[in-house]
Each structure stands twice: as structure tokens, then as C-alpha cells.
Design a protein around this motif. Structure first.
Motif, PDB file in Angstrom:
ATOM      1  N   ASN A 138       0.828  -1.203   0.000  1.00  0.00           N
ATOM      2  CA  ASN A 138       0.000   0.000   0.000  1.00  0.00           C
ATOM      3  C   ASN A 138       0.867   1.260   0.000  1.00  0.00           C
ATOM      4  O   ASN A 138       0.599   2.214  -0.746  1.00  0.00           O
ATOM      5  CB  ASN A 138      -0.937  -0.021   1.224  1.00  0.00           C
ATOM      6  CG  ASN A 138      -1.889   1.145   1.234  1.00  0.00           C
ATOM      7  OD1 ASN A 138      -2.247   1.683   0.192  1.00  0.00           O
ATOM      8  ND2 ASN A 138      -2.295   1.539   2.425  1.00  0.00           N
ATOM      9  N   ILE A 139       1.914   1.282   0.819  1.00  0.00           N
ATOM     10  CA  ILE A 139       2.820   2.437   0.862  1.00  0.00           C
ATOM     11  C   ILE A 139       3.518   2.616  -0.486  1.00  0.00           C
ATOM     12  O   ILE A 139       3.609   3.730  -1.011  1.00  0.00           O
ATOM     13  CB  ILE A 139       3.851   2.275   2.001  1.00  0.00           C
ATOM     14  CG1 ILE A 139       3.156   2.368   3.360  1.00  0.00           C
ATOM     15  CG2 ILE A 139       4.948   3.328   1.898  1.00  0.00           C
ATOM     16  CD1 ILE A 139       4.051   1.998   4.524  1.00  0.00           C
ATOM     17  N   ILE A 140       3.992   1.531  -1.074  1.00  0.00           N
ATOM     18  CA  ILE A 140       4.681   1.604  -2.368  1.00  0.00           C
ATOM     19  C   ILE A 140       3.716   2.090  -3.455  1.00  0.00           C
ATOM     20  O   ILE A 140       4.085   2.919  -4.293  1.00  0.00           O
ATOM     21  CB  ILE A 140       5.301   0.233  -2.729  1.00  0.00           C
ATOM     22  CG1 ILE A 140       6.433  -0.097  -1.762  1.00  0.00           C
ATOM     23  CG2 ILE A 140       5.794   0.218  -4.168  1.00  0.00           C
ATOM     24  CD1 ILE A 140       6.957  -1.522  -1.869  1.00  0.00           C
ATOM     25  N   LYS A 176       1.071   3.994  -3.030  1.00  0.00           N
ATOM     26  CA  LYS A 176       0.821   5.427  -2.821  1.00  0.00           C
ATOM     27  C   LYS A 176       2.003   6.263  -3.315  1.00  0.00           C
ATOM     28  O   LYS A 176       1.818   7.327  -3.895  1.00  0.00           O
ATOM     29  CB  LYS A 176       0.557   5.722  -1.341  1.00  0.00           C
ATOM     30  CG  LYS A 176      -0.793   5.247  -0.853  1.00  0.00           C
ATOM     31  CD  LYS A 176      -1.174   5.794   0.521  1.00  0.00           C
ATOM     32  CE  LYS A 176      -0.199   5.455   1.608  1.00  0.00           C
ATOM     33  NZ  LYS A 176      -0.632   5.845   2.961  1.00  0.00           N
ATOM     34  N   TRP A 177       3.227   5.781  -3.083  1.00  0.00           N
ATOM     35  CA  TRP A 177       4.422   6.513  -3.527  1.00  0.00           C
ATOM     36  C   TRP A 177       4.499   6.538  -5.048  1.00  0.00           C
ATOM     37  O   TRP A 177       4.790   7.571  -5.650  1.00  0.00           O
ATOM     38  CB  TRP A 177       5.682   5.898  -2.929  1.00  0.00           C
ATOM     39  CG  TRP A 177       6.925   6.624  -3.324  1.00  0.00           C
ATOM     40  CD1 TRP A 177       7.888   6.207  -4.194  1.00  0.00           C
ATOM     41  CD2 TRP A 177       7.355   7.916  -2.872  1.00  0.00           C
ATOM     42  NE1 TRP A 177       8.881   7.138  -4.313  1.00  0.00           N
ATOM     43  CE2 TRP A 177       8.569   8.206  -3.501  1.00  0.00           C
ATOM     44  CE3 TRP A 177       6.820   8.860  -2.007  1.00  0.00           C
ATOM     45  CZ2 TRP A 177       9.271   9.395  -3.290  1.00  0.00           C
ATOM     46  CZ3 TRP A 177       7.524  10.027  -1.789  1.00  0.00           C
ATOM     47  CH2 TRP A 177       8.726  10.290  -2.424  1.00  0.00           C
ATOM     48  N   ASP A 178       4.242   5.377  -5.668  1.00  0.00           N
ATOM     49  CA  ASP A 178       4.301   5.304  -7.129  1.00  0.00           C
ATOM     50  C   ASP A 178       3.196   6.133  -7.791  1.00  0.00           C
ATOM     51  O   ASP A 178       3.367   6.604  -8.918  1.00  0.00           O
ATOM     52  CB  ASP A 178       4.207   3.840  -7.592  1.00  0.00           C
ATOM     53  CG  ASP A 178       5.456   3.053  -7.257  1.00  0.00           C
ATOM     54  OD1 ASP A 178       6.517   3.673  -6.994  1.00  0.00           O
ATOM     55  OD2 ASP A 178       5.386   1.805  -7.232  1.00  0.00           O
ATOM     56  N   ALA A 179       2.077   6.316  -7.092  1.00  0.00           N
ATOM     57  CA  ALA A 179       0.964   7.090  -7.652  1.00  0.00           C
ATOM     58  C   ALA A 179       1.229   8.595  -7.574  1.00  0.00           C
ATOM     59  O   ALA A 179       0.573   9.372  -8.276  1.00  0.00           O
ATOM     60  CB  ALA A 179      -0.332   6.762  -6.907  1.00  0.00           C
ATOM     61  N   ARG A 180       2.194   8.991  -6.798  1.00  0.00           N
ATOM     62  CA  ARG A 180       2.500  10.429  -6.659  1.00  0.00           C
ATOM     63  C   ARG A 180       3.178  10.935  -7.939  1.00  0.00           C
ATOM     64  O   ARG A 180       4.023  10.269  -8.514  1.00  0.00           O
ATOM     65  CB  ARG A 180       3.443  10.674  -5.482  1.00  0.00           C
ATOM     66  CG  ARG A 180       2.785  10.490  -4.128  1.00  0.00           C
ATOM     67  CD  ARG A 180       3.734  10.888  -3.015  1.00  0.00           C
ATOM     68  NE  ARG A 180       4.174  12.266  -3.117  1.00  0.00           N
ATOM     69  CZ  ARG A 180       3.499  13.316  -2.665  1.00  0.00           C
ATOM     70  NH1 ARG A 180       2.336  13.147  -2.096  1.00  0.00           N
ATOM     71  NH2 ARG A 180       3.980  14.539  -2.797  1.00  0.00           N
ATOM     72  N   THR A 214       7.861  10.122   6.485  1.00  0.00           N
ATOM     73  CA  THR A 214       6.771   9.848   7.420  1.00  0.00           C
ATOM     74  C   THR A 214       6.242   8.432   7.241  1.00  0.00           C
ATOM     75  O   THR A 214       6.029   7.719   8.223  1.00  0.00           O
ATOM     76  CB  THR A 214       5.634  10.872   7.224  1.00  0.00           C
ATOM     77  OG1 THR A 214       6.148  12.184   7.443  1.00  0.00           O
ATOM     78  CG2 THR A 214       4.474  10.606   8.163  1.00  0.00           C
ATOM     79  N   TRP A 215       6.033   8.020   6.001  1.00  0.00           N
ATOM     80  CA  TRP A 215       5.545   6.669   5.750  1.00  0.00           C
ATOM     81  C   TRP A 215       6.551   5.615   6.219  1.00  0.00           C
ATOM     82  O   TRP A 215       6.177   4.608   6.809  1.00  0.00           O
ATOM     83  CB  TRP A 215       5.238   6.486   4.271  1.00  0.00           C
ATOM     84  CG  TRP A 215       4.033   7.238   3.791  1.00  0.00           C
ATOM     85  CD1 TRP A 215       3.024   7.763   4.553  1.00  0.00           C
ATOM     86  CD2 TRP A 215       3.714   7.558   2.447  1.00  0.00           C
ATOM     87  NE1 TRP A 215       2.094   8.381   3.763  1.00  0.00           N
ATOM     88  CE2 TRP A 215       2.487   8.276   2.458  1.00  0.00           C
ATOM     89  CE3 TRP A 215       4.327   7.321   1.218  1.00  0.00           C
ATOM     90  CZ2 TRP A 215       1.885   8.732   1.308  1.00  0.00           C
ATOM     91  CZ3 TRP A 215       3.717   7.785   0.069  1.00  0.00           C
ATOM     92  CH2 TRP A 215       2.507   8.487   0.108  1.00  0.00           C
ATOM     93  N   ILE A 216       7.821   5.867   5.960  1.00  0.00           N
ATOM     94  CA  ILE A 216       8.869   4.939   6.409  1.00  0.00           C
ATOM     95  C   ILE A 216       8.903   4.894   7.936  1.00  0.00           C
ATOM     96  O   ILE A 216       9.020   3.817   8.540  1.00  0.00           O
ATOM     97  CB  ILE A 216      10.242   5.337   5.828  1.00  0.00           C
ATOM     98  CG1 ILE A 216      10.263   5.084   4.311  1.00  0.00           C
ATOM     99  CG2 ILE A 216      11.370   4.580   6.513  1.00  0.00           C
ATOM    100  CD1 ILE A 216      11.484   5.632   3.605  1.00  0.00           C
ATOM    101  N   SER A 217       8.779   6.040   8.558  1.00  0.00           N
ATOM    102  CA  SER A 217       8.787   6.103  10.018  1.00  0.00           C
ATOM    103  C   SER A 217       7.596   5.360  10.623  1.00  0.00           C
ATOM    104  O   SER A 217       7.744   4.642  11.610  1.00  0.00           O
ATOM    105  CB  SER A 217       8.785   7.563  10.467  1.00  0.00           C
ATOM    106  OG  SER A 217       8.752   7.656  11.856  1.00  0.00           O
TER     107      SER A 217
END
Length: 174
Positions: free
Chosen positions: A53-55, A57-61, A75-78
Motif C-alpha cells: 500500500n505504501i509503495i 501510494k508513492w508510485d501514484a505520486r 513519514t511513511w517509512i517512520s
């Protein structure tokens, strides 16, 4: 059913020989293993979905290079790191406490030996043997509990570190 009754009786006998400190070793061991099983389950079933999910969201940016985008990534990594590290300190503390609880059993067992020697003298080896047994069994139980936890907690720690590193590598920043 007979097997379970025999097993329960052997556990009772073991605890009677080693003293009440073995209950504390058992509680620490039980908590340690419950927490480790939960962490292995988290890494195997919950975390992969969260990571994907995080990946996604990052790729969709569209913006992955600005200062603002880097703060979002951090923040997401944290947040993921915080979830990955949950209960790891408690597990390591329980692993370290098991031999210390066993040592407490050694001290209480030796106190029993000294009390027996003070009351009965040193002429009755059978009475002293019970106290010596009560002194050595908790130490052994604490060491066995710690050894069972050391291997699996270090394996778990390595999996957590690898998961963090892979997540960081999966979110490239330019």
C-alpha cells in the motif's frame, strides 16, 4: 487423555522440585513466545499488505522530488518502522530476564539449603539435596527459556531490519 494427565503430573513434579520461581520463568517464557509469534505473524501477513500500500501510494505520486515529497516518504517509512519495531524491545527484555529469574531461583534454593543446615545440621544429606535441587533447576529452566528465545528473537530482529531496508529501497527518491 492419559498422556495429558501424565504430562501435567510431570510438570507439577518439576515445579515442586524447582520451587515457585519456575512459575515466573514459565510466565516470562509464555509472554516472550506469544509476542514473538505475533511478530512473525505480523511480518508474514499484515506487513506485506501495508508495504504494498505504501509503495502504491508513492508510485501514484506525481511529485517525488520536492522537499515536501521527501517528508511524506520519511513519514511513511517512520510509521512502518514503528509498527515493525513494536514489541521487539519487550521480547529482548524477556529473553534477558529469563536467566535472571532462574538466578533468583538459585538464591532461594540456596537459602533453603542454609536454613536446613542451620536447623538440622550438616548430617542429613537428603534434606540438603532437596534445597540444592531447588537451586539448580530454576537456573537450568531460565537458561533453556533464554536460549529458546535468543535464536528466534535474533532471527526476528534480522527479518525486521531486512523489511525496513527493503521498504526504503522500494521508495526511490530522486
Amino acid at each position: 487423555m492419559l498422556f495429558l494427565m501424565e504430562l501435567l503430573e510431570s510438570v507439577r513434579s518439576f515445579i515442586a522440585t524447582g520451587g515457585n520461581v519456575l512459575y515466573f520463568v514459565a510466565v516470562a517464557l509464555f509472554l516472550m513466545w506469544i509476542l514473538m509469534i505475533e511478530r512473525f505473524w505480523f511480518l508474514a501477513s499484515v506487513y506485506p499488505k501495508m508495504r504494498d500500500n505504501i509503495i502504491a501510494k508513492w508510485d501514484a505520486r506525481t511529485d517525488t522530488t520536492s522537499w515536501y515529497a521527501h517528508r511524506i516518504r520519511d513519514t511513511w517509512i517512520s510509521e512502518a518502522t514503528e509498527l515493525l519495531d513494536r514489541n521487539m524491545l519487550t521480547i529482548k527484555t524477556l529473553v534477558a530476564m529469563c536467566p535472571l529469574i532462574g538466578l533468583l531461583g538459585t538464591v532461594t534454593g540456596m537459602i533453603s539449603v542454609f536454613e536446613t543446615m542451620a536447623q538440622q545440621g550438616t548430617g542429613n544429606p537428603r534434606l540438603m539435596a532437596a534445597g540444592i535441587s531447588m537451586a539448580t533447576i530454576p537456573t537450568m529452566a531460565g537458561m533453556v527459556a533464554a536460549l529458546s528465545g535468543v535464536f528466534f528473537s535474533s532471527r526476528l530482529d534480522a527479518k525486521v531490519k531486512l523489511a525496513k531496508a527493503k521498504l526504503i529501497d522500494s521508495l526511490p527518491h530522486h
